[in-house]
Scaffold this motif. Structure first.
Motif, mmCIF file in Angstrom:
data_model
loop_
_atom_site.group_PDB
_atom_site.id
_atom_site.type_symbol
_atom_site.label_atom_id
_atom_site.label_comp_id
_atom_site.label_asym_id
_atom_site.label_seq_id
_atom_site.Cartn_x
_atom_site.Cartn_y
_atom_site.Cartn_z
ATOM 1 N N ARG A 94 0.819 -1.219 0.000
ATOM 2 C CA ARG A 94 0.000 0.000 0.000
ATOM 3 C C ARG A 94 0.851 1.266 0.000
ATOM 4 O O ARG A 94 0.612 2.208 0.754
ATOM 5 C CB ARG A 94 -0.969 -0.002 1.167
ATOM 6 C CG ARG A 94 -1.957 -1.126 1.073
ATOM 7 C CD ARG A 94 -2.945 -1.065 2.169
ATOM 8 N NE ARG A 94 -3.864 -2.200 2.027
ATOM 9 C CZ ARG A 94 -4.940 -2.337 2.728
ATOM 10 N NH1 ARG A 94 -5.274 -1.446 3.619
ATOM 11 N NH2 ARG A 94 -5.712 -3.384 2.542
ATOM 12 N N VAL A 95 1.839 1.248 -0.860
ATOM 13 C CA VAL A 95 2.742 2.389 -1.003
ATOM 14 C C VAL A 95 2.175 3.312 -2.066
ATOM 15 O O VAL A 95 1.678 2.857 -3.083
ATOM 16 C CB VAL A 95 4.151 1.905 -1.423
ATOM 17 C CG1 VAL A 95 5.083 3.073 -1.642
ATOM 18 C CG2 VAL A 95 4.722 0.963 -0.378
ATOM 19 N N HIS A 96 2.255 4.604 -1.835
ATOM 20 C CA HIS A 96 1.779 5.562 -2.826
ATOM 21 C C HIS A 96 2.779 6.694 -3.064
ATOM 22 O O HIS A 96 2.432 7.779 -3.491
ATOM 23 C CB HIS A 96 0.408 6.132 -2.426
ATOM 24 C CG HIS A 96 0.423 6.862 -1.118
ATOM 25 N ND1 HIS A 96 0.384 6.219 0.083
ATOM 26 C CD2 HIS A 96 0.490 8.177 -0.854
ATOM 27 C CE1 HIS A 96 0.408 7.118 1.056
ATOM 28 N NE2 HIS A 96 0.476 8.314 0.509
ATOM 29 N N SER A 97 4.035 6.405 -2.834
ATOM 30 C CA SER A 97 5.086 7.400 -2.950
ATOM 31 C C SER A 97 5.624 7.489 -4.379
ATOM 32 O O SER A 97 5.856 6.466 -5.031
ATOM 33 C CB SER A 97 6.230 7.021 -2.007
ATOM 34 O OG SER A 97 7.376 7.759 -2.274
ATOM 35 N N LEU A 98 5.831 8.701 -4.836
ATOM 36 C CA LEU A 98 6.464 8.918 -6.138
ATOM 37 C C LEU A 98 7.860 8.306 -6.141
ATOM 38 O O LEU A 98 8.269 7.677 -7.119
ATOM 39 C CB LEU A 98 6.544 10.413 -6.455
ATOM 40 C CG LEU A 98 7.393 10.810 -7.665
ATOM 41 C CD1 LEU A 98 6.820 10.209 -8.936
ATOM 42 C CD2 LEU A 98 7.482 12.311 -7.765
ATOM 43 N N GLY B 137 11.563 5.695 -8.564
ATOM 44 C CA GLY B 137 12.887 5.204 -8.174
ATOM 45 C C GLY B 137 13.004 3.695 -8.210
ATOM 46 O O GLY B 137 13.997 3.146 -8.697
ATOM 47 N N GLY B 138 11.983 3.015 -7.707
ATOM 48 C CA GLY B 138 12.019 1.549 -7.699
ATOM 49 C C GLY B 138 12.004 0.963 -9.098
ATOM 50 O O GLY B 138 12.773 0.050 -9.418
ATOM 51 N N THR B 139 11.151 1.497 -9.950
ATOM 52 C CA THR B 139 11.085 1.006 -11.326
ATOM 53 C C THR B 139 12.386 1.307 -12.058
ATOM 54 O O THR B 139 12.909 0.460 -12.787
ATOM 55 C CB THR B 139 9.894 1.632 -12.069
ATOM 56 O OG1 THR B 139 8.700 1.376 -11.332
ATOM 57 C CG2 THR B 139 9.746 1.049 -13.453
ATOM 58 N N GLY B 140 12.923 2.508 -11.869
ATOM 59 C CA GLY B 140 14.199 2.858 -12.498
ATOM 60 C C GLY B 140 15.340 1.970 -12.013
ATOM 61 O O GLY B 140 16.170 1.517 -12.807
ATOM 62 N N GLY C 101 -0.888 5.427 -9.054
ATOM 63 C CA GLY C 101 -0.126 5.204 -7.830
ATOM 64 C C GLY C 101 -0.603 6.005 -6.640
ATOM 65 O O GLY C 101 -0.677 5.499 -5.523
ATOM 66 N N ARG C 102 -0.958 7.250 -6.870
ATOM 67 C CA ARG C 102 -1.447 8.088 -5.756
ATOM 68 C C ARG C 102 -2.792 7.584 -5.256
ATOM 69 O O ARG C 102 -3.060 7.567 -4.074
ATOM 70 C CB ARG C 102 -1.574 9.539 -6.207
ATOM 71 C CG ARG C 102 -0.251 10.150 -6.584
ATOM 72 C CD ARG C 102 -0.403 11.554 -7.044
ATOM 73 N NE ARG C 102 -1.195 11.573 -8.281
ATOM 74 C CZ ARG C 102 -1.581 12.662 -8.907
ATOM 75 N NH1 ARG C 102 -1.279 13.835 -8.406
ATOM 76 N NH2 ARG C 102 -2.250 12.597 -10.020
ATOM 77 N N GLU C 103 -3.648 7.173 -6.177
ATOM 78 C CA GLU C 103 -4.972 6.661 -5.817
ATOM 79 C C GLU C 103 -4.883 5.335 -5.068
ATOM 80 O O GLU C 103 -5.653 5.085 -4.159
ATOM 81 C CB GLU C 103 -5.821 6.475 -7.075
ATOM 82 C CG GLU C 103 -6.251 7.756 -7.714
ATOM 83 C CD GLU C 103 -7.292 8.483 -6.881
ATOM 84 O OE1 GLU C 103 -8.198 7.823 -6.339
ATOM 85 O OE2 GLU C 103 -7.187 9.707 -6.765
ATOM 86 N N ALA C 104 -3.947 4.480 -5.454
ATOM 87 C CA ALA C 104 -3.816 3.175 -4.806
ATOM 88 C C ALA C 104 -3.484 3.349 -3.335
ATOM 89 O O ALA C 104 -4.044 2.689 -2.477
ATOM 90 C CB ALA C 104 -2.736 2.335 -5.503
#
Length: 165
Positions: free
Chosen positions: A93-97, A102-105, A154-157
């Protein structure tokens, strides 16, 4: 109903974010001189291996192998890092930019080392300066797709997760 809306929003976000990665990867590759030179050399090799029937059993087999290579590279850099980040982010339940971009990169930048480790290469822990440039291009691609997903879903999740607690 909220769960269905979230799933549809996440699938839409994934689709758009993967499309963003498919746009950013060739642009970033063309802007970097090292990756542009490597891409040109690869294109020459692919063209001449398809044109020369001695290098392959038939041009159709060579074309199929080339398509398989490109497909695998696209999945490893544009799809898999985003999917892993989104799955872990949804479970936590993470919604951080920072998490999504960063994680995907980071996961996308690891693709060259993961590929070498998967094939049992002795150079799985080292890298040349050119490989580091590729890793940087892959990081930018992953960060752009993670950012696109965060903007759309992501923000909505994360907000949905907080309301359910």
């Amino acid at each position: 109903m909220n769960g269905l809306r979230g799933a549809i929003l996440s699938l839409f976000g994934l689709t758009v974010a993967i499309a963003a990665a498919l746009v950013v990867l060739p642009i970033a590759s063309l802007l970097d001189p090292v990756t542009r030179q490597a891409g040109t050399a690869f294109a020459h090799f692919a063209f001449f291996s398809l044109a020369d029937s001695d290098l392959a059993e038939s041009p159709a087999v060579a074309a199929a192998e080339l398509a398989r290579f490109v497909w695998t590279a696209v999945i490893a850099v544009c799809v898999l890092p985003l999917a892993l980040t989104v799955l872990i982010g949804a479970a936590a339940r993470v919604h951080s930019l920072f998490w999504y971009a960063g994680g995907t990169g980071f996961i996308a930048a690891l693709a060259p080392w993961v590929a070498r480790a998967a094939f049992g290469s002795a150079k799985a822990v080292s890298a040349s300066p050119a490989e580091l440039r590729f890793a940087f291009v892959f990081f930018l691609t992953g960060a752009a797709s993670g950012f696109a997903f965060w903007l759309l879903a992501g923000r909505e999740a994360g907000a949905r997760g907080k309301k359910e607690d």
